[in-house]
Design a protein around this motif. Structure first.
Motif, PDB file in Angstrom:
ATOM      1  N   LYS A 156      13.732  -6.397  -8.548  1.00 25.38           N
ATOM      2  CA  LYS A 156      12.310  -6.318  -8.895  1.00 25.38           C
ATOM      3  C   LYS A 156      11.441  -6.153  -7.654  1.00 25.38           C
ATOM      4  O   LYS A 156      10.440  -5.437  -7.676  1.00 25.38           O
ATOM      5  N   LEU A 157      11.823  -6.814  -6.558  1.00 28.70           N
ATOM      6  CA  LEU A 157      11.060  -6.665  -5.329  1.00 28.70           C
ATOM      7  C   LEU A 157      11.155  -5.223  -4.818  1.00 28.70           C
ATOM      8  O   LEU A 157      10.138  -4.628  -4.426  1.00 28.70           O
ATOM      9  N   CYS A 158      12.366  -4.677  -4.829  1.00 26.96           N
ATOM     10  CA  CYS A 158      12.540  -3.282  -4.403  1.00 26.96           C
ATOM     11  C   CYS A 158      11.716  -2.343  -5.277  1.00 26.96           C
ATOM     12  O   CYS A 158      11.069  -1.415  -4.783  1.00 26.96           O
ATOM     13  N   ASP A 159      11.727  -2.599  -6.587  1.00 27.35           N
ATOM     14  CA  ASP A 159      10.970  -1.759  -7.515  1.00 27.35           C
ATOM     15  C   ASP A 159       9.470  -1.865  -7.245  1.00 27.35           C
ATOM     16  O   ASP A 159       8.743  -0.867  -7.334  1.00 27.35           O
ATOM     17  N   THR A 160       8.999  -3.071  -6.913  1.00 24.78           N
ATOM     18  CA  THR A 160       7.591  -3.264  -6.583  1.00 24.78           C
ATOM     19  C   THR A 160       7.194  -2.409  -5.390  1.00 24.78           C
ATOM     20  O   THR A 160       6.132  -1.764  -5.382  1.00 24.78           O
ATOM     21  N   VAL A 161       8.035  -2.393  -4.368  1.00 30.44           N
ATOM     22  CA  VAL A 161       7.758  -1.603  -3.171  1.00 30.44           C
ATOM     23  C   VAL A 161       7.748  -0.115  -3.504  1.00 30.44           C
ATOM     24  O   VAL A 161       6.820   0.623  -3.155  1.00 30.44           O
ATOM     25  N   HIS A 162       8.776   0.346  -4.213  1.00 30.54           N
ATOM     26  CA  HIS A 162       8.898   1.773  -4.519  1.00 30.54           C
ATOM     27  C   HIS A 162       7.789   2.242  -5.452  1.00 30.54           C
ATOM     28  O   HIS A 162       7.240   3.333  -5.267  1.00 30.54           O
ATOM     29  N   THR A 163       7.457   1.431  -6.456  1.00 34.25           N
ATOM     30  CA  THR A 163       6.432   1.803  -7.425  1.00 34.25           C
ATOM     31  C   THR A 163       5.077   2.003  -6.756  1.00 34.25           C
ATOM     32  O   THR A 163       4.273   2.838  -7.184  1.00 34.25           O
ATOM     33  N   ASN A 164       4.833   1.244  -5.703  1.00 35.52           N
ATOM     34  CA  ASN A 164       3.560   1.353  -4.991  1.00 35.52           C
ATOM     35  C   ASN A 164       3.585   2.428  -3.895  1.00 35.52           C
ATOM     36  O   ASN A 164       2.648   2.517  -3.098  1.00 35.52           O
ATOM     37  N   GLY A 165       4.650   3.215  -3.860  1.00 33.69           N
ATOM     38  CA  GLY A 165       4.705   4.346  -2.940  1.00 33.69           C
ATOM     39  C   GLY A 165       5.004   3.987  -1.507  1.00 33.69           C
ATOM     40  O   GLY A 165       4.634   4.728  -0.578  1.00 33.69           O
ATOM     41  N   ALA A 166       5.680   2.855  -1.277  1.00 33.10           N
ATOM     42  CA  ALA A 166       6.018   2.407   0.074  1.00 33.10           C
ATOM     43  C   ALA A 166       7.518   2.541   0.315  1.00 33.10           C
ATOM     44  O   ALA A 166       8.301   2.743  -0.617  1.00 33.10           O
ATOM     45  N   GLN A 209       0.826  -1.200   0.000  1.00 33.78           N
ATOM     46  CA  GLN A 209       0.000   0.000   0.000  1.00 33.78           C
ATOM     47  C   GLN A 209       0.860   1.251   0.000  1.00 33.78           C
ATOM     48  O   GLN A 209       1.973   1.257   0.537  1.00 33.78           O
ATOM     49  N   GLU A 210       0.335   2.314  -0.571  1.00 32.40           N
ATOM     50  CA  GLU A 210       1.045   3.585  -0.569  1.00 32.40           C
ATOM     51  C   GLU A 210       1.255   4.051   0.869  1.00 32.40           C
ATOM     52  O   GLU A 210       0.342   4.019   1.697  1.00 32.40           O
ATOM     53  N   GLY A 211       2.470   4.453   1.167  1.00 25.25           N
ATOM     54  CA  GLY A 211       2.799   4.934   2.496  1.00 25.25           C
ATOM     55  C   GLY A 211       3.187   3.854   3.492  1.00 25.25           C
ATOM     56  O   GLY A 211       3.530   4.157   4.632  1.00 25.25           O
ATOM     57  N   SER A 212       3.142   2.590   3.069  1.00 23.72           N
ATOM     58  CA  SER A 212       3.488   1.492   3.975  1.00 23.72           C
ATOM     59  C   SER A 212       4.982   1.456   4.287  1.00 23.72           C
ATOM     60  O   SER A 212       5.810   1.916   3.486  1.00 23.72           O
ATOM     61  N   LEU A 213       5.305   0.898   5.440  1.00 26.59           N
ATOM     62  CA  LEU A 213       6.671   0.484   5.747  1.00 26.59           C
ATOM     63  C   LEU A 213       6.726  -1.017   5.474  1.00 26.59           C
ATOM     64  O   LEU A 213       6.058  -1.805   6.150  1.00 26.59           O
ATOM     65  N   VAL A 214       7.495  -1.415   4.468  1.00 23.69           N
ATOM     66  CA  VAL A 214       7.566  -2.816   4.048  1.00 23.69           C
ATOM     67  C   VAL A 214       8.896  -3.398   4.519  1.00 23.69           C
ATOM     68  O   VAL A 214       9.963  -2.916   4.120  1.00 23.69           O
ATOM     69  N   ILE A 215       8.827  -4.421   5.354  1.00 25.53           N
ATOM     70  CA  ILE A 215      10.034  -4.994   5.961  1.00 25.53           C
ATOM     71  C   ILE A 215      10.375  -6.307   5.280  1.00 25.53           C
ATOM     72  O   ILE A 215       9.602  -7.274   5.342  1.00 25.53           O
ATOM     73  N   LEU A 216      11.532  -6.355   4.638  1.00 25.75           N
ATOM     74  CA  LEU A 216      12.057  -7.590   4.060  1.00 25.75           C
ATOM     75  C   LEU A 216      13.153  -8.092   4.989  1.00 25.75           C
ATOM     76  O   LEU A 216      14.212  -7.484   5.101  1.00 25.75           O
ATOM     77  N   SER A 217      12.875  -9.215   5.668  1.00 26.98           N
ATOM     78  CA  SER A 217      13.803  -9.710   6.672  1.00 26.98           C
ATOM     79  C   SER A 217      13.950 -11.218   6.552  1.00 26.98           C
ATOM     80  O   SER A 217      12.977 -11.925   6.280  1.00 26.98           O
TER      81      SER A 217
END
Length: 321
Positions: free
Chosen positions: A152-162, A130-138
């Motif tokens: 691609k995962l990083c791009d997915t997060v950034h593209t969605n505004g997180a 979601q836009e504005g989310s903090l997405v934790i990859l751990s």
């Protein structure tokens, strides 16, 4: 409060037990085992839940062990977004020698992934960021993830505004700090990982801060945290750095300290706390986690009690508390 989404691509059902002496040869009569849901992102979500917060956890699950893991998450009140992965979800085993208090950790590999499976996962993940989310990859990435997956995962997060919070190790961490197509908002690592990347020891807090800042200047992240074990943690931005002390507590098990730190730190940020205060909560959670047995994480009452003991010291620049 900002939404928090954790990602666990190589989860595990964690078994922990104890025995008088770990030795080769005879049958070892163990204590009754404890079973916990495991994996970096899952443990971060568990810590957030323990501290009174909420998060969503995106988890790749497979087979009967995956079903067991889903049950364990439900029992802990963790909101799980599951993706059907290949093979069978792995298990891990931690055995404590009660004579020496040493802990032996046996970590199994995860199932092998194919490129189509990895691409399907990214497509599904995109629906949950979601836009504005903090997405934790751990935690670790499973075997077989194709080249370019992390980018691609990083791009997915950034593209969605997180914003991406990354706590990785090994090859994925190396890729994140060397590949200009891979970038996190917040990057956390431990001292050993930092020294491995640096190619030399980092004996002082200032040297650790300089190294962290060098990663920022290379474009790996906006903010870098390096955990220095009993000496606490160092946080650096492009022009400032601080140190947060660890609380002086008895150590029973170091398992889960890093995940507890990330959970408490991210929850504090999501609730609007300044960086310095978020670092204190993270340090208190890490200190609280080492006080607990086996795979148990931090306890809220310990975190609340220890937060004021985790003193903030500027290394250079100035942070608002």
């Amino acid at each position: 409060m900002r939404d928090i989404l954790t990602i666990t691509l190589n989860p595990a059902v964690d078994l922990s037990t104890a025995v008088d002496v770990v030795t080769a040869g005879p049958k070892l009569r163990c204590a009754r085992p404890r079973t916990d849901p495991g994996g970096g992102g899952i443990n971060v979500s568990r810590a957030i839940r323990e501290l009174g917060g909420n998060s969503r956890t995106f988890v790749a699950l497979a087979g009967h062990t995956g079903d067991k893991l889903a049950e364990l998450l439900a029992m802990e009140g963790i909101f799980c977004l599951s993706f059907k992965g290949p093979g069978e979800t792995r298990q891990s085993l931690a055995v404590t020698d009660t004579t020496t208090n040493e802990q032996f950790r046996f970590v199994m590999p995860g199932p092998e992934w194919s490129q189509p499976q990895a691409e399907a996962l990214l497509e599904t993940l995109s629906e949950h960021v979601q836009e504005g989310s903090l997405v934790i990859l751990s935690g670790s990435l499973p075997p077989g993830m194709p080249n370019g997956f992390l980018a691609k995962l990083c791009d997915t997060v950034h593209t969605n505004g997180a914003d991406l919070v990354a706590d990785l190790s090994g090859d994925p961490l190396t890729r994140l700090v060397t590949d200009k197509t891979v970038r996190a908002h917040i990057l956390r690592m431990d001292q050993h990982e930092a020294e491995t990347l640096n190619g030399a020891p980092l004996p002082s807090r200032a040297e650790t801060a300089d190294f962290a800042q060098s990663l920022i200047h290379k474009g790996a992240a906006t903010l870098v945290i390096v955990a220095r074990g009993a000496d606490g943690s160092v946080l650096a931005t492009s022009d400032t750095a601080l140190h947060v002390a660890a609380a002086d507590v008895p150590v029973k098990s170091k398992v889960g300290a890093g995940d507890s730190f990330v959970g408490a730190f991210t929850l504090a940020l999501a609730q609007g706390s300044p960086l310095a205060n978020a670092m204190q909560r993270g340090a208190a959670a890490a200190s609280a986690a080492v006080m607990t047995e086996a795979t148990e994480l931090c306890r809220r009452e310990d975190v609340d009690r220890l937060t004021s003991d985790c003193k903030i010291t500027p290394i250079y620049g100035c942070f608002d508390e």
